[in-house]
Write an enzyme that holds these catalytic residues in place. Structure first.
Site, PDB file in Angstrom:
ATOM      1  N   CYS A 134      41.504  50.007  38.667  1.00 52.28           N
ATOM      2  CA  CYS A 134      42.306  49.051  37.385  1.00 52.28           C
ATOM      3  C   CYS A 134      42.539  47.546  38.224  1.00 52.28           C
ATOM      4  O   CYS A 134      43.384  47.517  39.113  1.00 52.28           O
ATOM      5  CB  CYS A 134      43.573  49.739  36.835  1.00 52.28           C
ATOM      6  N   ARG A 182      40.845  31.692  22.359  1.00 50.28           N
ATOM      7  CA  ARG A 182      41.113  32.831  22.403  1.00 50.28           C
ATOM      8  C   ARG A 182      42.307  33.305  23.179  1.00 50.28           C
ATOM      9  O   ARG A 182      42.502  32.513  24.276  1.00 50.28           O
ATOM     10  CB  ARG A 182      40.123  34.121  22.616  1.00 50.28           C
ATOM     11  N   ASP A 207      34.862  38.269  36.882  1.00 49.33           N
ATOM     12  CA  ASP A 207      35.931  37.646  36.624  1.00 49.33           C
ATOM     13  C   ASP A 207      36.182  36.709  38.105  1.00 49.33           C
ATOM     14  O   ASP A 207      36.772  37.480  38.867  1.00 49.33           O
ATOM     15  CB  ASP A 207      37.008  38.372  36.212  1.00 49.33           C
ATOM     16  N   LYS A 242      35.396  34.005  33.217  1.00 51.71           N
ATOM     17  CA  LYS A 242      34.080  35.010  33.450  1.00 51.71           C
ATOM     18  C   LYS A 242      32.929  34.119  33.941  1.00 51.71           C
ATOM     19  O   LYS A 242      32.851  33.036  33.360  1.00 51.71           O
ATOM     20  CB  LYS A 242      33.996  35.813  32.433  1.00 51.71           C
ATOM     21  N   ASP A 288      36.967  43.959  40.330  1.00 58.53           N
ATOM     22  CA  ASP A 288      37.743  43.034  40.582  1.00 58.53           C
ATOM     23  C   ASP A 288      38.210  43.234  41.940  1.00 58.53           C
ATOM     24  O   ASP A 288      38.214  44.455  42.491  1.00 58.53           O
ATOM     25  CB  ASP A 288      38.723  42.876  39.564  1.00 58.53           C
ATOM     26  N   CYS A 339      42.949  54.326  35.453  1.00 61.89           N
ATOM     27  CA  CYS A 339      41.666  54.238  36.438  1.00 61.89           C
ATOM     28  C   CYS A 339      42.083  53.872  37.893  1.00 61.89           C
ATOM     29  O   CYS A 339      42.907  53.114  37.882  1.00 61.89           O
ATOM     30  CB  CYS A 339      40.787  53.314  35.846  1.00 61.89           C
ATOM     31  N   ARG A 348      44.591  45.648  36.601  1.00 63.39           N
ATOM     32  CA  ARG A 348      45.922  45.516  36.420  1.00 63.39           C
ATOM     33  C   ARG A 348      46.856  46.638  36.964  1.00 63.39           C
ATOM     34  O   ARG A 348      48.007  46.795  36.633  1.00 63.39           O
ATOM     35  CB  ARG A 348      46.191  45.202  34.898  1.00 63.39           C
ATOM     36  N   CYS A 368      48.917  53.604  29.663  1.00 66.41           N
ATOM     37  CA  CYS A 368      47.785  54.030  29.315  1.00 66.41           C
ATOM     38  C   CYS A 368      47.984  55.467  28.999  1.00 66.41           C
ATOM     39  O   CYS A 368      48.791  56.305  29.891  1.00 66.41           O
ATOM     40  CB  CYS A 368      46.817  53.673  30.310  1.00 66.41           C
ATOM     41  N   ARG A 372      43.727  31.879  28.614  1.00 64.19           N
ATOM     42  CA  ARG A 372      42.533  31.143  29.505  1.00 64.19           C
ATOM     43  C   ARG A 372      41.470  30.281  28.974  1.00 64.19           C
ATOM     44  O   ARG A 372      41.010  29.496  29.589  1.00 64.19           O
ATOM     45  CB  ARG A 372      41.924  32.459  30.331  1.00 64.19           C
ATOM     46  N   TYR A 373      41.035  30.755  27.810  1.00 59.12           N
ATOM     47  CA  TYR A 373      39.760  30.027  27.072  1.00 59.12           C
ATOM     48  C   TYR A 373      40.379  29.334  25.626  1.00 59.12           C
ATOM     49  O   TYR A 373      41.430  29.938  25.320  1.00 59.12           O
ATOM     50  CB  TYR A 373      38.799  30.983  26.617  1.00 59.12           C
TER      51      TYR A 373
END
Length: 401
Positions: free
Chosen positions: A163, A147, A363, A370, A326, A160, A165, A156, A143-144
């Site tokens: 989440c 990185r 985001d 971000k 999100d 959560c 995702r 996981c 995205r950037y």
């Protein structure tokens, strides 16, 4: 997450205390995850699932939740519908933190499913931060410029309820990369000298064995222009027994600096075992930073946020990001308004040390990256906020439901 909520997301401010096949359309990807080249294609997922359920006492079904006294008998039909859509997982360490008698327990609220997750609002989306639109090859999100994300696994130790995702993780989530796909992912990193940092995420990369993690680090060590490797994880808090000397050693590689972003949202998550695990990481030379999500009924008051940030600093974790929640499907009951978040962050400024101050970020939906919204997001007359991305473009963001 409990059956109710601790505080309303719309409470007055005066009460505050002052992530396919990358060629497919978005939302249709059945893509894959990265594994070590020497392994059979499915071995990493099997290992991740086994590690996440290690000990045999994790809660991972509605029946388990009823047996543990975390949901009421008779609520199964609605919760079964939730479980069909989204994974359930609560480790023994997290179970010890939950007070079943507390109707608004902030730890339970994060992990115990609720029928509210069946409510989807129009603005929610399966890929709320636009990972898929920035995936040039399987397993990579670029995205950037400097990185990339390397999605090492999509399971996981805990799941959560908020989440971003949630459509991609869990036993029925995205699979693993084949050896060839892994080579392509690392080849992409090697072929782009502007990539200075690789961020292992998923899923939770620390569900992998130290041997698997060390193998990934060894391969990254051969890419000269990659100088920083970062891990995003909840393991030090939710499964702290995994943070042993072998794990700490696996996170290091010659010529690389390792950062580890610890995800925690409430000060009660810092158990004695979690503090010991964080100490082992810090003593082992791993730089620790934090990430938290601002969640209605969990940490949306200044006293809780202040205690959380102080807990990070006391355990040698530098506060980094406080994420605005999100627009993931079925998560509207967790969302607060941007104005409320801004007021909370402003209240922190006058109450706690500068060492404890996180950056409040959003985001931007659609993959625009971000935005620091601590004070820069501007409210419109329609209740929407205008936020600016890192390239200078403006985007409208909806008010909470």
């Amino acid at each position: 997450m409990g059956a109710g909520r601790g505080m309303s997301a719309s409470k007055p401010l005066t009460r505050l205390g002052l992530r396919p096949t990358h060629s497919l359309p978005q939302g249709e990807r059945k893509g894959s995850v990265c594994v070590q080249q020497q392994s059979p294609p499915s071995s990493l997922v099997r290992e991740g699932a086994r590690r996440a359920d290690e000990g045999g006492r994790s809660v991972k079904s509605i029946d388990d939740l009823v047996s543990a006294g975390l949901v009421k008998a008779g609520s199964e039909p609605a919760l079964d519908a939730v479980a069909e859509k989204y994974a359930i997982g609560i480790t023994p360490s997290v179970l010890e933190l939950i007070d079943p008698a507390h109707p608004y327990d902030p730890i339970a609220r994060q992990f115990v499913p609720s029928a509210a997750e069946l409510v989807t609002t129009p603005e929610e989306r399966a890929d709320p931060i636009g990972d898929l639109s920035h995936s040039p090859v399987d397993g990579i999100v670029h995205r950037y410029p400097d990185r990339v994300l390397l999605k090492a696994v999509h399971v996981c130790p805990v799941y959560c309820r908020f989440c971003f995702r949630r459509e991609m993780v869990g036993p029925q989530g995205l699979g693993t990369l084949t050896a060839r796909q892994l080579d392509m992912a690392l080849g992409y990193v090697a072929a782009h000298p502007e990539i200075w940092e690789v961020i292992l995420t998923g899923g939770d990369p620390l569900v992998l064995s130290p041997r698997r993690l060390a193998a990934i680090m060894e391969r990254l060590a051969t890419i000269e222009h990659v100088r920083i490797v970062r891990f995003h994880t909840r393991v030090p808090v939710v499964e702290p027994e995994r943070i042993n000397a072998e794990m700490v050693a696996a996170l290091r590689a010659s010529g690389k600096t390792t950062y580890l972003a610890v995800h925690a949202n409430h000060p009660r998550e810092f158990s004695a075992a979690a503090k010991a695990g964080l100490a082992r990481l810090a003593d082992g030379g791993i730089v620790l930073i934090s990430q938290s999500v601002l969640l209605a009924g969990v940490n949306d008051d200044v006293e809780t946020l202040a205690a959380l940030m102080r807990a990070f600093v006391e355990n040698r974790v530098k506060p980094y990001y406080l994420h605005h929640p999100d627009l993931a499907p079925g998560t509207s009951h967790f969302r607060v308004g941007i104005a409320e978040g801004q007021a909370l962050v402003a209240a922190l400024r006058g109450r706690i040390s500068g060492l404890c101050q996180p950056t409040y970020v959003l985001d931007i939906p659609g993959g625009h990256g971000k935005a620091d919204i601590g004070a820069s997001a501007v409210a419109g007359s329609d209740g929407c906020f205008t936020v600016r991305d890192w390239q200078g473009n403006s985007h409208a963001y909806p008010p909470p439901p």
